[in-house]
Design an enzyme around this catalytic site. Structure first.
Site, PDB file in Angstrom:
ATOM      1  N   ASN A  12       0.806  -1.238   0.000  1.00  0.00           N
ATOM      2  CA  ASN A  12       0.000   0.000   0.000  1.00  0.00           C
ATOM      3  C   ASN A  12       0.830   1.275   0.000  1.00  0.00           C
ATOM      4  O   ASN A  12       0.279   2.363  -0.150  1.00  0.00           O
ATOM      5  CB  ASN A  12      -1.001   0.021   1.175  1.00  0.00           C
ATOM      6  CG  ASN A  12      -1.948  -1.166   1.121  1.00  0.00           C
ATOM      7  OD1 ASN A  12      -2.626  -1.356   0.115  1.00  0.00           O
ATOM      8  ND2 ASN A  12      -1.976  -1.973   2.160  1.00  0.00           N
ATOM      9  N   ARG A  19      -3.436   7.793  -0.058  1.00  0.00           N
ATOM     10  CA  ARG A  19      -4.171   7.041   0.969  1.00  0.00           C
ATOM     11  C   ARG A  19      -4.008   7.725   2.320  1.00  0.00           C
ATOM     12  O   ARG A  19      -2.884   8.042   2.722  1.00  0.00           O
ATOM     13  CB  ARG A  19      -3.652   5.605   0.981  1.00  0.00           C
ATOM     14  CG  ARG A  19      -3.215   5.087   2.292  1.00  0.00           C
ATOM     15  CD  ARG A  19      -2.787   3.648   2.283  1.00  0.00           C
ATOM     16  NE  ARG A  19      -1.427   3.520   2.747  1.00  0.00           N
ATOM     17  CZ  ARG A  19      -1.048   2.666   3.690  1.00  0.00           C
ATOM     18  NH1 ARG A  19      -1.915   1.836   4.220  1.00  0.00           N
ATOM     19  NH2 ARG A  19       0.189   2.593   4.056  1.00  0.00           N
ATOM     20  N   TYR A  24      -0.543   9.597   6.770  1.00  0.00           N
ATOM     21  CA  TYR A  24       0.753   9.348   6.113  1.00  0.00           C
ATOM     22  C   TYR A  24       1.324  10.560   5.383  1.00  0.00           C
ATOM     23  O   TYR A  24       2.427  10.484   4.840  1.00  0.00           O
ATOM     24  CB  TYR A  24       0.606   8.169   5.145  1.00  0.00           C
ATOM     25  CG  TYR A  24       0.209   6.890   5.831  1.00  0.00           C
ATOM     26  CD1 TYR A  24       1.071   6.268   6.733  1.00  0.00           C
ATOM     27  CD2 TYR A  24      -1.041   6.293   5.601  1.00  0.00           C
ATOM     28  CE1 TYR A  24       0.708   5.101   7.372  1.00  0.00           C
ATOM     29  CE2 TYR A  24      -1.417   5.129   6.238  1.00  0.00           C
ATOM     30  CZ  TYR A  24      -0.536   4.528   7.126  1.00  0.00           C
ATOM     31  OH  TYR A  24      -0.889   3.374   7.766  1.00  0.00           O
ATOM     32  N   ASN A  75      10.463  -0.273   5.368  1.00  0.00           N
ATOM     33  CA  ASN A  75       9.129   0.001   5.916  1.00  0.00           C
ATOM     34  C   ASN A  75       8.254  -1.166   5.480  1.00  0.00           C
ATOM     35  O   ASN A  75       7.748  -1.192   4.352  1.00  0.00           O
ATOM     36  CB  ASN A  75       8.560   1.323   5.399  1.00  0.00           C
ATOM     37  CG  ASN A  75       7.203   1.631   6.032  1.00  0.00           C
ATOM     38  OD1 ASN A  75       6.601   0.762   6.671  1.00  0.00           O
ATOM     39  ND2 ASN A  75       6.713   2.845   5.850  1.00  0.00           N
ATOM     40  N   ALA A  78       2.072  -3.127   6.661  1.00  0.00           N
ATOM     41  CA  ALA A  78       1.276  -4.044   7.487  1.00  0.00           C
ATOM     42  C   ALA A  78       1.983  -5.375   7.745  1.00  0.00           C
ATOM     43  O   ALA A  78       1.693  -6.055   8.745  1.00  0.00           O
ATOM     44  CB  ALA A  78      -0.079  -4.282   6.832  1.00  0.00           C
ATOM     45  N   GLU A  99      14.342  -0.022  10.647  1.00  0.00           N
ATOM     46  CA  GLU A  99      12.897  -0.120  10.370  1.00  0.00           C
ATOM     47  C   GLU A  99      12.282   1.281  10.432  1.00  0.00           C
ATOM     48  O   GLU A  99      12.553   2.029  11.381  1.00  0.00           O
ATOM     49  CB  GLU A  99      12.267  -1.027  11.430  1.00  0.00           C
ATOM     50  CG  GLU A  99      10.762  -1.195  11.315  1.00  0.00           C
ATOM     51  CD  GLU A  99      10.210  -2.129  12.412  1.00  0.00           C
ATOM     52  OE1 GLU A  99      11.007  -2.702  13.195  1.00  0.00           O
ATOM     53  OE2 GLU A  99       8.980  -2.260  12.486  1.00  0.00           O
ATOM     54  N   HIS A 101       8.663   3.569  10.123  1.00  0.00           N
ATOM     55  CA  HIS A 101       7.211   3.736   9.984  1.00  0.00           C
ATOM     56  C   HIS A 101       6.923   5.229   9.889  1.00  0.00           C
ATOM     57  O   HIS A 101       7.412   6.009  10.729  1.00  0.00           O
ATOM     58  CB  HIS A 101       6.462   3.141  11.187  1.00  0.00           C
ATOM     59  CG  HIS A 101       6.669   1.668  11.300  1.00  0.00           C
ATOM     60  ND1 HIS A 101       6.045   0.776  10.469  1.00  0.00           N
ATOM     61  CD2 HIS A 101       7.481   0.962  12.103  1.00  0.00           C
ATOM     62  CE1 HIS A 101       6.453  -0.441  10.767  1.00  0.00           C
ATOM     63  NE2 HIS A 101       7.326  -0.368  11.747  1.00  0.00           N
ATOM     64  N   ILE A 102       6.150   5.594   8.904  1.00  0.00           N
ATOM     65  CA  ILE A 102       5.823   7.010   8.695  1.00  0.00           C
ATOM     66  C   ILE A 102       4.983   7.520   9.863  1.00  0.00           C
ATOM     67  O   ILE A 102       5.221   8.597  10.403  1.00  0.00           O
ATOM     68  CB  ILE A 102       5.073   7.166   7.356  1.00  0.00           C
ATOM     69  CG1 ILE A 102       5.993   6.737   6.200  1.00  0.00           C
ATOM     70  CG2 ILE A 102       4.575   8.605   7.172  1.00  0.00           C
ATOM     71  CD1 ILE A 102       5.264   6.474   4.889  1.00  0.00           C
ATOM     72  N   ARG A 108      -1.608   4.246  17.574  1.00  0.00           N
ATOM     73  CA  ARG A 108      -2.703   3.830  16.699  1.00  0.00           C
ATOM     74  C   ARG A 108      -3.391   2.579  17.273  1.00  0.00           C
ATOM     75  O   ARG A 108      -3.364   2.358  18.471  1.00  0.00           O
ATOM     76  CB  ARG A 108      -2.158   3.625  15.281  1.00  0.00           C
ATOM     77  CG  ARG A 108      -1.549   4.923  14.710  1.00  0.00           C
ATOM     78  CD  ARG A 108      -1.061   4.760  13.301  1.00  0.00           C
ATOM     79  NE  ARG A 108      -2.172   4.426  12.392  1.00  0.00           N
ATOM     80  CZ  ARG A 108      -2.003   3.980  11.147  1.00  0.00           C
ATOM     81  NH1 ARG A 108      -0.782   3.807  10.667  1.00  0.00           N
ATOM     82  NH2 ARG A 108      -3.036   3.713  10.387  1.00  0.00           N
TER      83      ARG A 108
END
Ligand code: DQA
Length: 147
Positions: A12, A19, A24, A75, A78, A99, A101-102, A108
């Site tokens: 994604n 999205r 993001y 990244n 999911a 690693e 993650h934006i 979350r």
């Protein structure tokens, strides 16, 4: 010729900028790739930047990095929260793994709190937006002795 840094993006992320921009941001993955390319050049690094919606493809790139890559910035999207297979592939890679993650996955849904990949990562960046990729590249340069 020094080996490139593999910058790998999971499912994604091809839709970045489209999205959930409230989560993001508005930058596209192409914007991210361009930003990484210019910083990598500044740091004296080369990179290969990839995105796939398919777990096996990401694993194949990690395998390729075993012989062709100096380090991995990933990244996993999911797949962070589900993929033991990606963790296993990373465990077969000897160089540094960072690693990214934006979003801040800890603010979350609870299912995002755990990442299998973090068990192998030398560092984790979350919640810095797409700047996280640039921070990871700078850290990668330090880990590889380029700064
Ligand atoms: C993400 C966070 C993941 O939980 C999510 O599934 C993504 C993107 C991030 O960059 O914030 O697709 O990895």
């Amino acid at each position: 010729m020094p080996k490139p840094i593999y910058i790998l993006n999971g499912p994604n992320l091809n839709l970045l900028g489209l999205r959930q921009p409230e989560v993001y941001g508005k930058a596209t993955l192409e914007d991210v790739a361009e930003g990484c390319a210019s910083l990598a050049a500044e740091l004296g690094l080369t990179m290969r930047f990839h995105q796939s919606n398919h777990e096996g493809q990401i694993i194949d790139w990690i395998h390729q990095a075993r012989s062709e890559g100096a380090g991995i910035i990933l990244n996993p999207a999911a797949y962070s929260h589900t993929s033991i297979a990606i963790l296993d592939a990373l465990n077969a890679f000897d160089g540094p793994v960072l690693e990214v993650h934006i979003s801040n996955i800890h603010r979350r849904e609870a299912f995002r709190y755990h990442s299998y990949v973090s068990q192998r990562a030398d560092g984790v960046i979350a919640g810095f937006g797409t700047d996280g990729y640039l921070l990871a590249l700078r850290r990668m340069a330090t880990l590889l002795g380029h700064s």
